[in-house]
Design an enzyme around this catalytic site. Structure first.
Site, PDB file in Angstrom:
ATOM      1  N   GLU A  95      -2.951   2.798  13.570  1.00  0.00           N
ATOM      2  CA  GLU A  95      -2.205   1.655  14.100  1.00  0.00           C
ATOM      3  C   GLU A  95      -0.701   1.852  13.948  1.00  0.00           C
ATOM      4  O   GLU A  95      -0.242   2.511  13.015  1.00  0.00           O
ATOM      5  CB  GLU A  95      -2.660   0.362  13.395  1.00  0.00           C
ATOM      6  CG  GLU A  95      -4.101   0.009  13.752  1.00  0.00           C
ATOM      7  CD  GLU A  95      -4.588  -1.313  13.198  1.00  0.00           C
ATOM      8  OE1 GLU A  95      -5.539  -1.848  13.771  1.00  0.00           O
ATOM      9  OE2 GLU A  95      -4.042  -1.811  12.191  1.00  0.00           O
ATOM     10  N   CYS A 108       7.001   0.744  13.376  1.00  0.00           N
ATOM     11  CA  CYS A 108       6.326   1.040  12.117  1.00  0.00           C
ATOM     12  C   CYS A 108       5.194   2.006  12.446  1.00  0.00           C
ATOM     13  O   CYS A 108       4.283   1.658  13.207  1.00  0.00           O
ATOM     14  CB  CYS A 108       5.785  -0.245  11.505  1.00  0.00           C
ATOM     15  SG  CYS A 108       4.816   0.041  10.005  1.00  0.00           S
ATOM     16  N   CYS A 115      -6.231   6.071   4.124  1.00  0.00           N
ATOM     17  CA  CYS A 115      -5.330   6.340   2.995  1.00  0.00           C
ATOM     18  C   CYS A 115      -6.168   6.710   1.782  1.00  0.00           C
ATOM     19  O   CYS A 115      -7.238   6.134   1.558  1.00  0.00           O
ATOM     20  CB  CYS A 115      -4.488   5.096   2.694  1.00  0.00           C
ATOM     21  SG  CYS A 115      -3.194   5.394   1.457  1.00  0.00           S
ATOM     22  N   CYS A 119      -4.447   1.003  -3.342  1.00  0.00           N
ATOM     23  CA  CYS A 119      -3.672  -0.174  -3.748  1.00  0.00           C
ATOM     24  C   CYS A 119      -4.503  -1.420  -3.447  1.00  0.00           C
ATOM     25  O   CYS A 119      -5.015  -1.574  -2.329  1.00  0.00           O
ATOM     26  CB  CYS A 119      -2.338  -0.212  -3.010  1.00  0.00           C
ATOM     27  SG  CYS A 119      -1.313   1.248  -3.314  1.00  0.00           S
ATOM     28  N   CYS A 122      -3.682  -3.891  -0.295  1.00  0.00           N
ATOM     29  CA  CYS A 122      -3.414  -3.326   1.032  1.00  0.00           C
ATOM     30  C   CYS A 122      -4.713  -3.008   1.754  1.00  0.00           C
ATOM     31  O   CYS A 122      -5.572  -2.300   1.215  1.00  0.00           O
ATOM     32  CB  CYS A 122      -2.565  -2.055   0.874  1.00  0.00           C
ATOM     33  SG  CYS A 122      -2.260  -1.196   2.429  1.00  0.00           S
ATOM     34  N   GLY A 166      -1.410   4.964   5.530  1.00  0.00           N
ATOM     35  CA  GLY A 166      -1.272   6.225   4.816  1.00  0.00           C
ATOM     36  C   GLY A 166      -0.065   6.303   3.905  1.00  0.00           C
ATOM     37  O   GLY A 166       0.822   5.445   3.931  1.00  0.00           O
ATOM     38  N   SER A 198       8.572   5.201   3.373  1.00  0.00           N
ATOM     39  CA  SER A 198       8.145   4.387   2.241  1.00  0.00           C
ATOM     40  C   SER A 198       7.041   5.106   1.470  1.00  0.00           C
ATOM     41  O   SER A 198       6.114   5.633   2.062  1.00  0.00           O
ATOM     42  CB  SER A 198       7.614   3.045   2.759  1.00  0.00           C
ATOM     43  OG  SER A 198       7.094   2.283   1.701  1.00  0.00           O
ATOM     44  N   SER A 221       7.515   1.412  -2.828  1.00  0.00           N
ATOM     45  CA  SER A 221       6.687   0.209  -2.980  1.00  0.00           C
ATOM     46  C   SER A 221       6.462   0.005  -4.475  1.00  0.00           C
ATOM     47  O   SER A 221       5.592   0.647  -5.059  1.00  0.00           O
ATOM     48  CB  SER A 221       5.345   0.396  -2.259  1.00  0.00           C
ATOM     49  OG  SER A 221       5.551   0.481  -0.872  1.00  0.00           O
ATOM     50  N   LEU A 222       7.235  -0.869  -5.065  1.00  0.00           N
ATOM     51  CA  LEU A 222       7.216  -1.027  -6.527  1.00  0.00           C
ATOM     52  C   LEU A 222       6.205  -2.108  -6.944  1.00  0.00           C
ATOM     53  O   LEU A 222       5.262  -1.830  -7.672  1.00  0.00           O
ATOM     54  CB  LEU A 222       8.633  -1.367  -7.005  1.00  0.00           C
ATOM     55  CG  LEU A 222       8.909  -1.224  -8.486  1.00  0.00           C
ATOM     56  CD1 LEU A 222       8.682   0.202  -8.964  1.00  0.00           C
ATOM     57  CD2 LEU A 222      10.343  -1.655  -8.799  1.00  0.00           C
ATOM     58  N   HIS A 223       6.433  -3.323  -6.509  1.00  0.00           N
ATOM     59  CA  HIS A 223       5.516  -4.465  -6.667  1.00  0.00           C
ATOM     60  C   HIS A 223       5.262  -4.920  -8.114  1.00  0.00           C
ATOM     61  O   HIS A 223       4.640  -5.950  -8.322  1.00  0.00           O
ATOM     62  CB  HIS A 223       4.182  -4.215  -5.956  1.00  0.00           C
ATOM     63  CG  HIS A 223       4.339  -3.735  -4.554  1.00  0.00           C
ATOM     64  ND1 HIS A 223       5.246  -4.291  -3.674  1.00  0.00           N
ATOM     65  CD2 HIS A 223       3.743  -2.703  -3.874  1.00  0.00           C
ATOM     66  CE1 HIS A 223       5.182  -3.645  -2.513  1.00  0.00           C
ATOM     67  NE2 HIS A 223       4.299  -2.677  -2.623  1.00  0.00           N
ATOM     68  N   ASN A 297       0.744 -10.886   2.459  1.00  0.00           N
ATOM     69  CA  ASN A 297      -0.104 -11.238   3.600  1.00  0.00           C
ATOM     70  C   ASN A 297      -1.554 -11.072   3.173  1.00  0.00           C
ATOM     71  O   ASN A 297      -2.029  -9.950   3.019  1.00  0.00           O
ATOM     72  CB  ASN A 297       0.208 -10.332   4.787  1.00  0.00           C
ATOM     73  CG  ASN A 297       1.679 -10.432   5.155  1.00  0.00           C
ATOM     74  OD1 ASN A 297       2.165 -11.497   5.500  1.00  0.00           O
ATOM     75  ND2 ASN A 297       2.398  -9.326   5.047  1.00  0.00           N
ATOM     76  N   CYS A 340       2.837  -6.453   6.942  1.00  0.00           N
ATOM     77  CA  CYS A 340       2.816  -5.494   5.836  1.00  0.00           C
ATOM     78  C   CYS A 340       1.518  -5.610   5.039  1.00  0.00           C
ATOM     79  O   CYS A 340       1.141  -6.692   4.606  1.00  0.00           O
ATOM     80  CB  CYS A 340       4.013  -5.784   4.931  1.00  0.00           C
ATOM     81  SG  CYS A 340       4.142  -4.661   3.558  1.00  0.00           S
TER      82      CYS A 340
END
Length: 349
Positions: A95, A108, A115, A119, A122, A166, A198, A221-223, A297, A340
């Site tokens: 996608e 994007c 992947c 995570c 995701c 990915g 990213s 991508s820390l989060h 999301n 996202c």
């Protein structure tokens, strides 16, 4: 299955292409013409290469293939975001999203089919990784999304983010080759400064970006800026601790002088309190950076919910008071699962 015998012409460098033409008894400059058709004019067939003789085009068609990516399906969100499902030459689906805002047109793109990272928040992380996406297939996503931007909104792409399906740094060579073709004068001639890659945080590959002195932007991508919390949502953190990432980022910055962007999704009652903001502010001291706070999301696989507006504001305001460049990014394309963390090809898409 005839394509199995044919060579992928876009896998060849210009010197390799010149060698092929010399072996065919053709002048070397023909290779330049073909290379221009492939990477500057984005030709999808040999038939389009109008300044080559018919016999040469037929010969190329006999021996080589252009594995052009095709749009399989398209959805348009109420906020004008467009999500595409792309079909690759071996029928795999990925996608890619066109994100239009008042300031920019962003593509994007995906770098892997599925992947290998898991995570927890995701949707792509719940898919199996089938294979890496080749450089020409990443390039094609950009070309197709750019055509879409012009056709639908009359504005060409201004930015590209490698934030689709990915982990880009686990497809390092193809990601860098795609960026070379997108930015090269004999390619799409876009600016490095308009491209952001990213990563979920692979310390040794971040160092490699430094060694290669890349010119594009890096986002992490820390989060969570606490190892225990980050381990919980991003298993990759177990081998790539915050300490290891900080060291890699310092090395990367020393080589490139590029500031880093930290992406931080704020989950309700998980990483949204003042202590989390304090931890993040500390982590931000390692290298010059900015923070993108991202709305979560929700996906059907996970139990997380978005932080409340007031918590989001308190969190962002604390960072701003520490002098950290902080932006709250509102999600786009939620209604078509294009936001996202929502990209996951549905069966039969």
């Amino acid at each position: 299955m005839e394509n199995l015998q044919k060579k992928d012409i876009r896998a060849l460098s210009l010197p390799q292409l010149k060698e092929v033409f010399t072996q065919m008894g053709e002048k070397a400059f023909r290779a330049n013409q073909v290379y221009e058709w492939l990477w500057q004019k984005s030709a999808r067939t040999f038939e389009e290469m109008s300044n080559l003789s018919k016999s040469l085009r037929e010969q190329l068609d006999l021996n080589f293939v252009i594995n052009a990516v095709k749009i399989n399906s398209t959805q348009i969100s109420a906020d004008r975001t467009i999500k595409n499902t792309f079909k690759l030459h071996d029928t795999h689906l990925i996608e890619g999203v066109l994100i239009p805002t008042s300031e920019r047109m962003t593509a994007c793109v995906s770098s892997q089919v599925g992947c290998s990272l898991t995570c927890k928040f995701c949707a792509t992380g719940y898919m199996e990784r089938k294979r890496n996406v080749n450089a020409d297939e990443i390039y094609d996503q950009v070309v197709l999304i750019n055509q879409q931007a012009i056709e639908k909104y009359g504005i060409p792409l201004s930015n590209i983010v490698y934030m689709g399906m990915g982990e880009p740094l686990l497809n390092y060579a193809h990601v860098l080759k795609s960026i070379d073709r997108i930015t090269a004068e004999d390619g799409l001639n876009m600016s490095y400064k308009r491209i952001t890659v990213s990563t979920a945080g692979i310390a040794k590959m971040i160092k490699k970006l430094g060694d290669d002195e890349v010119k594009f932007n890096l986002a992490l991508s820390l989060h969570a800026a606490d190892d225990k919390k980050r381990d919980e949502i991003m298993p990759i953190n177990e081998q790539n601790t915050l300490e290891a990432l900080a060291e890699a980022l310092k090395y990367y910055y020393s080589k490139t002088k590029n500031p880093v962007t930290y992406e931080y999704i704020v989950f309700n009652d998980f990483n949204d309190n003042l202590q989390d903001a304090i931890d993040l502010a500390k982590f931000c001291k390692h290298v010059p950076c900015k923070v993108n706070i991202i709305e979560y999301n929700p996906i059907s696989f996970a139990d997380f919910t978005n932080a409340t507006e007031d918590k989001l504001d308190i969190f962002a305001n604390y960072l701003k008071k520490q002098g950290i460049n902080t932006v709250i990014r509102r999600s786009r394309g939620k209604d078509i699962d294009a936001a996202c963390g929502q990209l996951a090809v549905k069966e039969g898409a």
